[in-house]
Design a protein around this motif. Structure first.
Motif, PDB file in Angstrom:
ATOM      1  N   TYR A  40       0.836  -1.196   0.000  1.00 38.39           N
ATOM      2  CA  TYR A  40       0.000   0.000   0.000  1.00 38.39           C
ATOM      3  C   TYR A  40       0.872   1.247   0.000  1.00 38.39           C
ATOM      4  O   TYR A  40       1.945   1.272   0.608  1.00 38.39           O
ATOM      5  CB  TYR A  40      -0.930   0.001   1.210  1.00 38.39           C
TER       6      TYR A  40
ATOM      7  N   GLY B 170      -3.117   4.297  -3.242  1.00 37.64           N
ATOM      8  CA  GLY B 170      -2.976   3.255  -4.239  1.00 37.64           C
ATOM      9  C   GLY B 170      -2.344   2.002  -3.641  1.00 37.64           C
ATOM     10  O   GLY B 170      -1.795   2.018  -2.539  1.00 37.64           O
ATOM     11  N   CYS B 171      -2.420   0.918  -4.383  1.00 36.78           N
ATOM     12  CA  CYS B 171      -1.806  -0.322  -3.924  1.00 36.78           C
ATOM     13  C   CYS B 171      -1.465  -1.191  -5.131  1.00 36.78           C
ATOM     14  O   CYS B 171      -2.000  -0.993  -6.225  1.00 36.78           O
ATOM     15  CB  CYS B 171      -2.726  -1.077  -2.971  1.00 36.78           C
TER      16      CYS B 171
ATOM     17  N   ARG C  19      -2.780  -3.783 -10.003  1.00 39.75           N
ATOM     18  CA  ARG C  19      -2.817  -2.487  -9.328  1.00 39.75           C
ATOM     19  C   ARG C  19      -4.212  -2.132  -8.809  1.00 39.75           C
ATOM     20  O   ARG C  19      -5.215  -2.527  -9.380  1.00 39.75           O
ATOM     21  CB  ARG C  19      -2.367  -1.382 -10.284  1.00 39.75           C
ATOM     22  N   ASN C  20      -4.221  -1.373  -7.730  1.00 44.53           N
ATOM     23  CA  ASN C  20      -5.389  -0.720  -7.150  1.00 44.53           C
ATOM     24  C   ASN C  20      -6.570  -1.666  -6.931  1.00 44.53           C
ATOM     25  O   ASN C  20      -6.429  -2.672  -6.253  1.00 44.53           O
ATOM     26  CB  ASN C  20      -5.753   0.512  -7.974  1.00 44.53           C
ATOM     27  N   LYS C  21      -7.745  -1.373  -7.491  1.00 45.14           N
ATOM     28  CA  LYS C  21      -8.948  -2.165  -7.236  1.00 45.14           C
ATOM     29  C   LYS C  21      -8.766  -3.617  -7.678  1.00 45.14           C
ATOM     30  O   LYS C  21      -9.196  -4.548  -6.991  1.00 45.14           O
ATOM     31  CB  LYS C  21     -10.149  -1.530  -7.954  1.00 45.14           C
TER      32      LYS C  21
END
Length: 150
Positions: free
Chosen positions: A22, A27-28, A60-62
């Motif tokens: 994270y 973002g992650c 990435r992200n979602k």
């Protein structure tokens, strides 16, 4: 031809759980190894030989959050994306390289539970778009069925 193409499509099994990282901005990214197999018969000995290739997958992200929630080691998944090579300095001062698949789309083919039970996957494969649509769509009650022959 003036255009270029960088596209990878893989079907394989997760070699480990999705590892999440994270960032401060919210973002992650998620990372996991994916194993693909090539099987052939050795012409000289007649025995079956299986070679396994390991791929570094990055989401990435979602999409990363969805993979973390629904995927686990051993699950079969289809990933589609592009190759990206990173470069960094190792602790010993040497330059290191890593080639990754940056995922743009994916489909869950089986879960670990289905693989262990020997069941075939459900008729609705799970994609990133399908999950987001299911989460956003309100649940509707089924309407009466028509007696139409088609």
């Amino acid at each position: 031809m003036s255009g270029t193409l960088n596209k990878v499509m893989l079907i394989g099994h997760l070699g480990d759980e999705v590892k999440m990282h994270y960032f401060e901005g919210g973002g992650c990214i998620g990372r996991f190894p994916l194993a693909t197999n090539e099987t052939y018969t050795n012409k000289q000995t007649g025995e079956r030989v299986t070679n396994t290739d390991w791929h570094n997958i990055v989401v990435r992200n979602k999409a990363a959050e969805i993979c973390e929630k629904y995927l686990s080691k051993g699950d079969k998944v289809y990933v589609e994306g592009r190759l990206k090579t990173r470069q960094w300095q190792g602790e010993d001062g040497n330059t290191r390289y890593s080639t990754e698949i940056q995922v743009q789309d994916f489909t869950f083919l089986t879960t670990k539970k289905e693989s262990q039970a020997g069941n075939t996957p459900q008729q609705q494969p799970t994609t990133k778009a399908a999950i987001e649509t299911q989460q956003a769509a309100p649940v509707q009650k089924p309407e009466q069925e028509d007696d139409l022959p088609f």
